[in-house]
Design a protein around this motif. Structure first.
Motif, mmCIF file in Angstrom:
data_model
loop_
_atom_site.group_PDB
_atom_site.id
_atom_site.type_symbol
_atom_site.label_atom_id
_atom_site.label_comp_id
_atom_site.label_asym_id
_atom_site.label_seq_id
_atom_site.Cartn_x
_atom_site.Cartn_y
_atom_site.Cartn_z
ATOM 1 N N LEU A 87 36.120 51.440 48.049
ATOM 2 C CA LEU A 87 36.144 50.979 46.657
ATOM 3 C C LEU A 87 37.574 50.822 46.147
ATOM 4 C CD1 LEU A 87 33.229 53.123 45.154
ATOM 5 C CD2 LEU A 87 33.195 50.702 45.805
ATOM 6 N N CYS A 88 38.468 51.703 46.599
ATOM 7 C CA CYS A 88 39.876 51.603 46.199
ATOM 8 C C CYS A 88 40.535 50.339 46.758
ATOM 9 C CB CYS A 88 40.657 52.834 46.664
ATOM 10 S SG CYS A 88 40.315 54.323 45.712
ATOM 11 N N VAL A 89 40.033 49.844 47.884
ATOM 12 C CA VAL A 89 40.542 48.588 48.435
ATOM 13 C C VAL A 89 39.869 47.408 47.750
ATOM 14 C CG1 VAL A 89 40.843 47.199 50.515
ATOM 15 C CG2 VAL A 89 40.988 49.682 50.657
ATOM 16 N N LEU A 90 38.587 47.548 47.448
ATOM 17 C CA LEU A 90 37.818 46.444 46.861
ATOM 18 C C LEU A 90 38.374 46.005 45.513
ATOM 19 C CD1 LEU A 90 35.333 44.579 46.845
ATOM 20 C CD2 LEU A 90 34.044 46.478 45.823
ATOM 21 N N ILE A 91 38.774 46.967 44.683
ATOM 22 C CA ILE A 91 39.239 46.637 43.334
ATOM 23 C C ILE A 91 40.482 45.750 43.361
ATOM 24 C CG2 ILE A 91 40.167 47.605 41.188
ATOM 25 C CD1 ILE A 91 38.314 50.009 41.637
ATOM 26 N N PRO A 92 41.573 46.136 44.036
ATOM 27 C CA PRO A 92 42.758 45.262 44.033
ATOM 28 C C PRO A 92 42.540 43.943 44.758
ATOM 29 C CG PRO A 92 43.091 47.098 45.529
ATOM 30 C CD PRO A 92 41.841 47.396 44.761
ATOM 31 N N VAL A 93 41.743 43.951 45.834
ATOM 32 C CA VAL A 93 41.480 42.706 46.559
ATOM 33 C C VAL A 93 40.742 41.720 45.657
ATOM 34 C CG1 VAL A 93 40.103 41.702 48.418
ATOM 35 C CG2 VAL A 93 41.564 43.661 48.884
ATOM 36 N N SER A 94 39.703 42.210 44.964
ATOM 37 C CA SER A 94 38.936 41.340 44.073
ATOM 38 C C SER A 94 39.778 40.869 42.895
ATOM 39 C CB SER A 94 37.690 42.081 43.562
ATOM 40 O OG SER A 94 36.896 42.536 44.622
ATOM 41 N N TRP A 95 40.558 41.781 42.330
ATOM 42 C CA TRP A 95 41.372 41.458 41.158
ATOM 43 C C TRP A 95 42.430 40.414 41.495
ATOM 44 C CZ3 TRP A 95 43.807 45.854 37.681
ATOM 45 C CH2 TRP A 95 44.206 45.288 36.456
ATOM 46 N N ASN A 96 43.107 40.589 42.615
ATOM 47 C CA ASN A 96 44.135 39.628 43.005
ATOM 48 C C ASN A 96 43.524 38.286 43.412
ATOM 49 O OD1 ASN A 96 47.140 40.745 43.272
ATOM 50 N ND2 ASN A 96 45.739 42.438 43.651
ATOM 51 N N PHE A 97 42.350 38.325 44.059
ATOM 52 C CA PHE A 97 41.689 37.068 44.403
ATOM 53 C C PHE A 97 41.278 36.316 43.142
ATOM 54 C CE2 PHE A 97 37.853 34.603 45.515
ATOM 55 C CZ PHE A 97 38.417 33.761 46.469
ATOM 56 N N TYR A 98 40.826 37.038 42.132
ATOM 57 C CA TYR A 98 40.484 36.414 40.851
ATOM 58 C C TYR A 98 41.719 35.760 40.229
ATOM 59 C CZ TYR A 98 39.187 36.025 35.917
ATOM 60 O OH TYR A 98 38.971 35.563 34.638
ATOM 61 N N SER A 99 42.866 36.450 40.299
ATOM 62 C CA SER A 99 44.100 35.887 39.748
ATOM 63 C C SER A 99 44.500 34.615 40.488
ATOM 64 C CB SER A 99 45.235 36.914 39.829
ATOM 65 O OG SER A 99 44.934 38.062 39.053
ATOM 66 N N VAL A 100 44.253 34.579 41.800
ATOM 67 C CA VAL A 100 44.562 33.381 42.583
ATOM 68 C C VAL A 100 43.674 32.222 42.154
ATOM 69 C CG1 VAL A 100 44.457 32.369 44.888
ATOM 70 C CG2 VAL A 100 45.480 34.620 44.568
ATOM 71 N N THR A 101 42.372 32.486 41.995
ATOM 72 C CA THR A 101 41.451 31.416 41.608
ATOM 73 C C THR A 101 41.760 30.879 40.221
ATOM 74 O OG1 THR A 101 39.836 33.029 40.772
ATOM 75 C CG2 THR A 101 39.611 32.326 43.072
ATOM 76 N N ARG A 102 42.346 31.718 39.371
ATOM 77 C CA ARG A 102 42.739 31.287 38.018
ATOM 78 C C ARG A 102 44.130 30.676 37.994
ATOM 79 N NH1 ARG A 102 39.098 31.348 33.839
ATOM 80 N NH2 ARG A 102 40.723 32.093 32.413
ATOM 81 N N ASN A 103 44.794 30.667 39.165
ATOM 82 C CA ASN A 103 46.162 30.152 39.279
ATOM 83 C C ASN A 103 47.084 30.785 38.230
ATOM 84 O OD1 ASN A 103 48.119 28.573 40.564
ATOM 85 N ND2 ASN A 103 47.898 26.899 39.092
ATOM 86 N N GLN A 104 46.974 32.090 38.096
ATOM 87 C CA GLN A 104 47.762 32.799 37.097
ATOM 88 C C GLN A 104 49.229 32.853 37.502
ATOM 89 O OE1 GLN A 104 46.009 36.600 36.212
ATOM 90 N NE2 GLN A 104 44.223 35.706 35.219
ATOM 91 N N SER A 105 50.087 32.750 36.518
ATOM 92 C CA SER A 105 51.531 32.715 36.747
ATOM 93 C C SER A 105 52.123 34.119 36.666
ATOM 94 C CB SER A 105 52.206 31.814 35.715
ATOM 95 O OG SER A 105 51.963 32.299 34.399
ATOM 96 N N ILE A 106 53.344 34.241 37.158
ATOM 97 C CA ILE A 106 54.114 35.488 37.085
ATOM 98 C C ILE A 106 55.512 35.118 36.594
ATOM 99 C CG2 ILE A 106 55.027 37.475 38.342
ATOM 100 C CD1 ILE A 106 52.808 37.107 40.389
#
Length: 205
Positions: A138-157
């Motif tokens: 679960l500790c791996v699932l949260i950051p993987v899902s969150w970062n994948f969501y940011s990629v799909t939204r093409n979020q900037s940094i």
């Protein structure tokens, strides 16, 4: 011993899942950014990890990296998005929890196969190992899902000028670290499920 094959499988899956978790944590290509300005980013591609960002450049070369320029995130920097900081902490926790799960499973299997007298500890240690595996997954699932969501939204940094990376890419895609993390999640959760099955069918010696 004949009834402990499922727990032995859980141990094998836990090892592979923990290794993949550790690999994904160290990989730099969590996000692959495509940029249109190739003056500094010569390949037009930048890799955004959870610890640093890298790109190929013929103008700015870091010592020891040949033609690869890398910049590590130092301390708490306000421009770094929350999902990256979450990934740093949660993956470290996952790595530690996975180690505890492996240690508990090794102890239980040692009692099964070597015939140590502490037979009453076999099932509890399999259960403890299973909980650690699931928690690590679960500790791996949260950051993987969150970062994948940011990629799909093409979020900037909003990278500072010293990073030589634009704040918004033309496009971005999930890097290899994300599928590696997904496989780690699957294996760790399977390992935990198999280990917890000991509660319903304890190994017999």
């Amino acid at each position: 011993v004949s009834a402990s094959h499922l727990q032995l499988t859980a141990f094998a899956l836990g090892i592979v899942g923990w290794i993949l978790c550790t690999i994904s944590m160290g990989m730099v290509d969590w996000r692959v950014w495509h940029v249109d300005n190739t003056t500094i980013i010569s390949s037009g591609v930048a890799w955004v990890g959870i610890w640093k960002v890298c790109f190929i450049s013929y103008l700015h070369v870091s010592p020891g990296y040949k033609e690869q320029f890398c910049r590590k995130f130092s301390g708490y920097e306000s421009f770094v998005p929350h999902e990256i900081y979450a990934a740093q902490g949660l993956l470290l926790i996952a790595m530690f929890m996975g180690l505890l799960g492996l240690a508990a499973t090794i102890f239980a299997l040692r009692n099964v196969y070597i015939g140590i007298t502490h037979k009453t500890l076999i099932t509890p240690f399999f259960l403890v190992g299973g909980f650690f595996y699931i928690f690590a997954g679960l500790c791996v699932l949260i950051p993987v899902s969150w970062n994948f969501y940011s990629v799909t939204r093409n979020q900037s940094i909003a990278f500072p000028p010293s990073y030589y990376i634009p704040s918004s890419p033309v496009a971005q895609e999930a890097g290899a670290a994300i599928p590696v993390g997904i496989v780690a999640v699957i294996l760790l959760l399977l390992s935990g499920t198999f280990s917890l099955s000991t509660y319903f069918r304890g190994p017999q010696t």
